[in-house]
Design a protein around this motif. Structure first.
Motif, PDB file in Angstrom:
ATOM      1  N   UNK A 138     -34.045  25.767  29.289  1.00  0.00           N
ATOM      2  CA  UNK A 138     -32.686  25.877  29.838  1.00  0.00           C
ATOM      3  C   UNK A 138     -32.718  26.613  31.186  1.00  0.00           C
ATOM      4  N   UNK A 139     -33.456  27.712  31.253  1.00  0.00           N
ATOM      5  CA  UNK A 139     -33.499  28.482  32.505  1.00  0.00           C
ATOM      6  C   UNK A 139     -34.150  27.678  33.631  1.00  0.00           C
ATOM      7  N   UNK A 140     -35.140  26.883  33.268  1.00  0.00           N
ATOM      8  CA  UNK A 140     -35.776  26.068  34.314  1.00  0.00           C
ATOM      9  C   UNK A 140     -34.783  25.027  34.853  1.00  0.00           C
ATOM     10  N   UNK A 141     -33.992  24.456  33.951  1.00  0.00           N
ATOM     11  CA  UNK A 141     -32.974  23.495  34.395  1.00  0.00           C
ATOM     12  C   UNK A 141     -31.925  24.168  35.290  1.00  0.00           C
ATOM     13  N   UNK A 142     -31.621  25.423  34.983  1.00  0.00           N
ATOM     14  CA  UNK A 142     -30.523  26.115  35.678  1.00  0.00           C
ATOM     15  C   UNK A 142     -31.029  27.036  36.777  1.00  0.00           C
ATOM     16  N   UNK A 168     -25.219  14.340  34.896  1.00  0.00           N
ATOM     17  CA  UNK A 168     -25.366  13.373  35.996  1.00  0.00           C
ATOM     18  C   UNK A 168     -25.292  14.099  37.333  1.00  0.00           C
ATOM     19  N   UNK A 169     -24.333  15.024  37.399  1.00  0.00           N
ATOM     20  CA  UNK A 169     -24.140  15.724  38.672  1.00  0.00           C
ATOM     21  C   UNK A 169     -23.819  17.190  38.372  1.00  0.00           C
ATOM     22  N   UNK A 170     -24.518  18.072  39.066  1.00  0.00           N
ATOM     23  CA  UNK A 170     -24.283  19.507  38.842  1.00  0.00           C
ATOM     24  C   UNK A 170     -22.920  19.914  39.407  1.00  0.00           C
ATOM     25  N   UNK A 171     -22.305  20.919  38.781  1.00  0.00           N
ATOM     26  CA  UNK A 171     -21.017  21.416  39.302  1.00  0.00           C
ATOM     27  C   UNK A 171     -21.228  22.651  40.177  1.00  0.00           C
ATOM     28  N   UNK A 172     -22.477  22.945  40.493  1.00  0.00           N
ATOM     29  CA  UNK A 172     -22.793  24.196  41.211  1.00  0.00           C
ATOM     30  C   UNK A 172     -22.103  24.290  42.576  1.00  0.00           C
ATOM     31  N   UNK A 193     -25.677  23.271  31.691  1.00  0.00           N
ATOM     32  CA  UNK A 193     -26.219  22.866  30.383  1.00  0.00           C
ATOM     33  C   UNK A 193     -26.105  23.977  29.342  1.00  0.00           C
ATOM     34  N   UNK A 194     -26.275  23.603  28.099  1.00  0.00           N
ATOM     35  CA  UNK A 194     -26.304  24.592  27.016  1.00  0.00           C
ATOM     36  C   UNK A 194     -27.324  24.158  25.967  1.00  0.00           C
TER      37      UNK A 194
END
Ligand SMILES: Cc1ncc(COP(=O)(O)O)c(C=O)c1O
Length: 355
Positions: free
Chosen positions: A122-126, A14-18, A35-36
């Motif tokens: 995964x890399x695109x999401x992150x 829902x919300x990134x912790x970045x 994500x994982x």
């Protein structure tokens, strides 16, 4: 069997912790992205690959990984160039190696389609977790664990393949002095040294603690039969420069076939540096050090690319290495990083863009 990559299910946070992460002060391997990737093996088949919010997983206490260490892993990195493009370095080598490690541990091989579609999604999401700038990267940790709920000592019928990611800064470990091992061994003929098996690393912790007490940061492992030949370090392959010749041990069932190692060998050949891939006697290195012909020792590995060694100890003697102006290690590091960050020509085709 052909696996259908459309099966990949993506469940975003829902919300990134970045925002809570201080990218200027990262300790290696402590912070993980949002994500994982996860994929389970059951009923003789890899099932339902998914990307989901990063978090704890639930395993039965009898899961075989806890009892027999049936587990393998990989280590790779993603880099961002000045135009925000994301790159991997020779990822097919890591993919092949995790399956080679799995085969040695009687773990079923993971399908290539799932690996690359999962990793790239995964890399695109992150992508925001991959920071620009030389030395910044996203460390990627694929791994497989045996999850069958049963303590009988035979291969699991269930597994979990996962990929987790951790932002990393340029890693400077300070001056590294190594101890040549005289007593303990990392790997034996016919054993699992060439696999990235979890237990290979646990087995090094105790002797490495002893080496640390003696004033060294790492051990260079010698062959288990005689301790007369230098093989590799805990997470790095090792190169010796005697005169202007580069020498490194051949890979075998005791030594990990490092991606950085094979890239250094190719770069050395490109630069017309003489490379000898052969056994490296401890006695030859000590004699060269005494005569002033040992110019450099350096380690090669994904984490640090090239790690210069400042000195070494063997039995009760300590040796210091000269500080080289025209260091081979420094030149390989610079060349490799420029390729990794898309700042130099990639004539070997090592870069892989995540699109
Ligand atoms: C035992 C061992 N040797 C060497 C290496 C270096 O391999 P690579 O260059 O593929 O990172 C590693 C790290 O993966 C390792 O764990």
């Amino acid at each position: 069997m052909k696996y259908d990559t459309d099966q990949l299910e993506i469940n975003k946070v829902q919300k990134s912790k970045i925002e809570n992460v201080n990218f200027d002060n990262l300790v290696f391997g402590e912070v993980f992205t949002d994500h994982m990737f996860e994929c389970d093996y059951e009923n003789g088949q890899w099932q339902n690959p998914k990307i989901k919010p990063y978090g704890p997983i639930q395993l039965d206490p009898s899961a075989k990984v806890f009892h027999y260490g049936q587990a393998v892993f990989e280590g790779m990195k993603a880099y961002k160039d000045q135009d925000d493009r994301i790159w991997l370095f020779r990822p097919e080598e890591n993919f092949k190696r995790i399956n080679k490690s799995s085969a040695r541990l009687a773990i079923p091989e993971f399908p290539e389609e799932f690996f690359f579609s999962g990793l790239e999604a995964l890399l695109k999401l992150e992508k925001d977790w991959i920071k620009k700038g030389f030395g910044n990267s996203l460390y990627i940790r694929p791994f497989v664990i045996a999850t069958e709920e049963c303590v009988s000592a035979n291969p699991s019928t269930k597994y979990k393949f996962m990929i987790i990611c951790s932002p990393a800064q340029a890693y400077y470990s300070g001056e590294v002095r190594v101890q040549f091992s005289e007593k303990y061994s990392r790997a034996a003929d016919g054993g699992v040294g060439a696999a990235k098996a979890a237990g290979n690393y646990a087995a090094q912790f105790y002797p490495t603690n002893l080496a640390k007490e003696a004033g060294f940061q790492q051990i260079i492992w010698t062959d288990a039969n005689t301790h007369d030949y230098l093989e590799e370090a805990g997470t790095m392959n090792i190169f010796f420069r005697i005169g202007d010749t580069l020498i490194t041990a051949p890979t075998s069932d005791r030594i990990l076939d490092g991606v950085t190692r094979k890239s250094v060998i190719d770069l050395a050949k490109d630069l017309n540096i003489k490379v000898e891939i052969r056994r490296v006697p401890v006695s030859e290195v000590i004699e060269a050090a005494r005569k002033g012909e040992l110019k450099e020792i350096f380690g090669s590995g994904t984490a640090t690319v090239i790690n210069p060694i400042a000195g070494f100890g063997y039995k009760d003697e300590k040796f210091e290495l000269p500080k080289m102006e025209d260091s081979y290690g420094k030149s390989f590091k610079d060349r490799l990083m420029k390729i990794q960050y898309n700042q130099a020509e990639d004539k070997h085709g090592w870069r892989h863009q995540v699109k």
